[in-house]
Design a protein around this motif. Structure first.
Motif, mmCIF file in Angstrom:
data_model
loop_
_atom_site.group_PDB
_atom_site.id
_atom_site.type_symbol
_atom_site.label_atom_id
_atom_site.label_comp_id
_atom_site.label_asym_id
_atom_site.label_seq_id
_atom_site.Cartn_x
_atom_site.Cartn_y
_atom_site.Cartn_z
ATOM 1 N N ARG A 77 0.819 -1.225 0.000
ATOM 2 C CA ARG A 77 0.000 0.000 0.000
ATOM 3 C C ARG A 77 0.853 1.275 0.000
ATOM 4 N NH1 ARG A 77 -3.506 -2.700 4.527
ATOM 5 N NH2 ARG A 77 -4.849 -4.034 3.251
ATOM 6 N N VAL A 88 -10.967 11.487 5.573
ATOM 7 C CA VAL A 88 -11.002 11.896 6.977
ATOM 8 C C VAL A 88 -9.577 12.266 7.351
ATOM 9 C CG1 VAL A 88 -11.274 11.028 9.328
ATOM 10 C CG2 VAL A 88 -12.934 10.401 7.592
ATOM 11 N N PHE A 100 2.423 11.664 9.261
ATOM 12 C CA PHE A 100 2.072 10.236 9.354
ATOM 13 C C PHE A 100 2.828 9.344 8.357
ATOM 14 C CE2 PHE A 100 -0.723 6.513 8.837
ATOM 15 C CZ PHE A 100 -0.757 6.077 10.149
ATOM 16 N N ILE A 104 5.158 6.191 9.803
ATOM 17 C CA ILE A 104 4.983 4.750 9.560
ATOM 18 C C ILE A 104 6.223 4.140 8.904
ATOM 19 C CG2 ILE A 104 2.452 4.799 9.457
ATOM 20 C CD1 ILE A 104 2.608 4.738 6.429
ATOM 21 N N ALA B 155 -11.125 6.428 9.411
ATOM 22 C CA ALA B 155 -9.796 6.939 9.767
ATOM 23 C C ALA B 155 -8.784 5.796 9.819
ATOM 24 C CB ALA B 155 -9.858 7.662 11.104
ATOM 25 N N GLU B 157 -9.059 2.918 8.167
ATOM 26 C CA GLU B 157 -8.855 2.456 6.787
ATOM 27 C C GLU B 157 -7.938 3.396 6.015
ATOM 28 O OE1 GLU B 157 -12.422 1.587 4.550
ATOM 29 O OE2 GLU B 157 -11.841 -0.528 4.642
ATOM 30 N N ARG B 159 -5.530 5.163 7.207
ATOM 31 C CA ARG B 159 -4.155 4.919 7.643
ATOM 32 C C ARG B 159 -3.620 3.637 7.013
ATOM 33 N NH1 ARG B 159 -5.952 6.704 13.328
ATOM 34 N NH2 ARG B 159 -5.027 8.746 13.537
ATOM 35 N N LEU B 160 -4.488 2.616 6.955
ATOM 36 C CA LEU B 160 -4.069 1.366 6.310
ATOM 37 C C LEU B 160 -3.724 1.627 4.852
ATOM 38 C CD1 LEU B 160 -6.661 -1.249 7.660
ATOM 39 C CD2 LEU B 160 -4.268 -1.017 8.320
ATOM 40 N N ALA B 164 0.050 1.852 6.663
ATOM 41 C CA ALA B 164 0.294 1.660 8.096
ATOM 42 C C ALA B 164 0.137 0.185 8.474
ATOM 43 C CB ALA B 164 -0.688 2.498 8.901
ATOM 44 N N THR B 165 0.847 -0.221 9.515
ATOM 45 C CA THR B 165 0.623 -1.552 10.072
ATOM 46 C C THR B 165 -0.641 -1.466 10.940
ATOM 47 O OG1 THR B 165 1.899 -1.016 12.025
ATOM 48 C CG2 THR B 165 3.106 -2.008 10.205
ATOM 49 N N GLN B 168 0.005 0.856 13.822
ATOM 50 C CA GLN B 168 0.123 2.263 13.398
ATOM 51 C C GLN B 168 -1.241 2.843 13.034
ATOM 52 O OE1 GLN B 168 2.927 1.550 10.261
ATOM 53 N NE2 GLN B 168 4.697 2.133 11.492
ATOM 54 N N ALA B 169 -2.116 1.968 12.526
ATOM 55 C CA ALA B 169 -3.447 2.429 12.116
ATOM 56 C C ALA B 169 -4.393 2.599 13.300
ATOM 57 C CB ALA B 169 -4.042 1.460 11.105
#
Lengths: 212, 262
Positions: A77, A88, A100, A104, B155, B157, B159-160, B164-165, B168-169
């Motif tokens: 990803r 959001v 962010f 990560i 929010a 999703e 981050r994923l 993000a892991t 982290q998400a």
């Protein structure tokens, strides 16, 4: 040209309902492909499968000719980045969002890069400390997009990112996408006539299938 | 020392108090009569059995039997805590581990510091207090987790989608849930002595112990409950959040799933 993404016979069935059926789609490196079709046809579902936010019931997804599902999802990803229709923002400030992508990756946020991207979407550098609650819808979308572009992904998946934006915001977003297009690949969903005209190829989806 | 007077006749009179509750439920059409009778009968039966068991164990004074009793308490607490997280799969072992660690570490600290002795009449009741508080904290964590993952679905999703892991998400959700688990203990400690004379202290005073001496035990209880609920919340949350992600690192909305199956 080699394909960066290939969808081979992708189907998705959830609770007995077929959402996608035998989708075959090749996305060559550097291309700009747009998915069109009525709402509920399965366009977003295809994009989410490309981002691996959904797993198909059958079929194969190849990334640079490798089985995408063999790559750790978080690594994948970071290369194939999905932008939400109504994003959001998280945390409290713009910086929380733009830091962010660095966090990560266990990296220190590169402020120069953040400022450069903010500049690309017509936002001043001091926006980093701005509270997200005070942003307009258009500003939120611009921040969300540069959040996706902080580490230029190989593929950008755009899910109606200009829907609901005014002309000025649309223009800013178009310019950002144009800049990215020089280096990357785009798979987008849009109903916007101008954006449809920009696409190299339009694929129409109806009832979960590709209509040639 | 004052002796504590409660005989079967006075208990029978006290049972009249249940009638008040039953009358309220009946008059107000609360539909709680059946539940109330079951709970009263269960309490009587369970407490009677445990009274005899404890009498036996205290008299036996055997390390292994005491240990087994503590494990049974932890096992039951874990089952109950896991039940509060209905909809989140495979929660029994994480709950068991969390309660085992929180009870073990807290008890270890108390015994090591000399606050309590390793004798069944002290180990068993104190373990019960710790395990039950840990259980309540963990149950709160699970409920809060289901709600948070549901409310903050997008929010997480997003981050994923950025790569993000799972942690982290959802790190902020995990932290919020730990806080939820610990908050009641912190809040109730604030009102000790002002609003409530908590159980441990009341029990000792009741049994004739000097209140000034009894508060020392209560202070010890504040310390141990803080330790127990924080350890229980941390351990359970750090395992449970993973149950909200599939092998493909996709978010599973357990609350929505649960509502769909209802």
């Amino acid at each position: 040209m080699t394909d960066v993404l290939t969808l081979h016979q992708i189907s998705l069935i959830i609770r007995g309902k077929t959402l996608l059926k035998d989708i075959n789609l090749s996305i060559p490196k550097g291309s700009f492909i747009t998915l069109a079709g009525p709402s509920g046809a399965g366009k977003s579902t295809i994009l989410k499968i490309c981002a691996r936010l959904l797993t198909p019931s059958s079929g194969k997804l190849l990334y640079n000719e490798r089985d995408a599902f063999l790559i750790p999802p978080q690594d994948y990803r970071r290369h194939v980045s999905y932008c939400f229709q109504q994003p959001v923002l998280f945390g409290e400030t713009v910086a929380d969002n733009l830091n962010f992508p660095f966090q990560i990756r266990n990296q220190v946020p590169d402020q120069e890069r953040q400022h450069a991207l903010l500049d690309q979407v017509n936002l001043p550098a001091d926006y980093l400390s701005k509270n997200i609650a005070s942003l307009s819808g258009g500003e939120k979308q611009r921040i969300a997009l540069i959040r996706n572009l902080m580490f230029e992904p190989d593929v950008l998946l755009l899910d109606e990112v200009t829907t609901g934006l005014d002309a000025e915001n649309k223009q800013i977003v178009h310019r950002l996408i144009d800049n990215y297009r020089q280096k990357g690949t785009i798979l987008a969903i849009t109903h916007d006539q101008e954006e449809l005209a920009q696409a190299e190829k339009i694929v129409t989806i109806k009832g979960g299938q590709i209509h040639e | 020392m004052n002796s504590v007077h409660v005989n079967n006749v006075s208990l029978l009179y006290a049972a009249g108090l249940v009638l008040i509750a039953l009358l309220i439920s009946y008059r107000q059409k609360l539909g709680l009569n059946r539940d109330m009778i079951i709970s009263v009968v269960r309490a009587i039966v369970q407490l009677t059995i445990v009274g005899y068991i404890l009498k036996y164990i205290f008299a036996l004074d055997n390390v292994w039997v005491t240990g087994a009793m503590v494990l049974i308490i932890i096992f039951n607490a874990a089952r109950n805590a896991a039940g509060r997280g209905s909809g989140i799969p495979n929660l029994f072992w994480p709950s068991f581990l969390a309660i085992l660690i929180s009870t073990g570490v807290t008890m270890g600290g108390l015994v090591w510091s000399g606050a309590i002795k390793f004798i069944p009449s002290q180990i068993v009741p104190i373990s019960g207090m710790i395990a039950s508080n840990s259980m309540v904290a963990i149950g709160l964590c699970y409920r809060q987790m289901k709600t948070k993952f549901h409310d903050m679905h997008q929010a997480v999703e997003e981050r994923l989608a950025l790569g993000a892991t799972a942690f982290q998400a959802s790190g902020d959700i995990v932290r919020a849930c730990i806080k939820t688990g610990m908050q009641p203990t912190i809040d109730s400690a604030k009102t000790y002595g002002i609003v409530s004379l908590p159980g441990m202290m009341s029990g000792l005073i009741f049994a004739g112990v000097d209140p000034v001496y009894a508060i020392k035990y209560q202070i010890m209880v504040v310390f141990m409950l803080l330790s127990a609920t924080s350890l229980g919340s941390v351990c359970s949350c750090y395992i449970a959040y993973q149950r909200f992600f599939s092998d493909d690192l996709q978010l599973i909305d357990r609350l929505a799933q649960e509502n769909e199956t209802k």
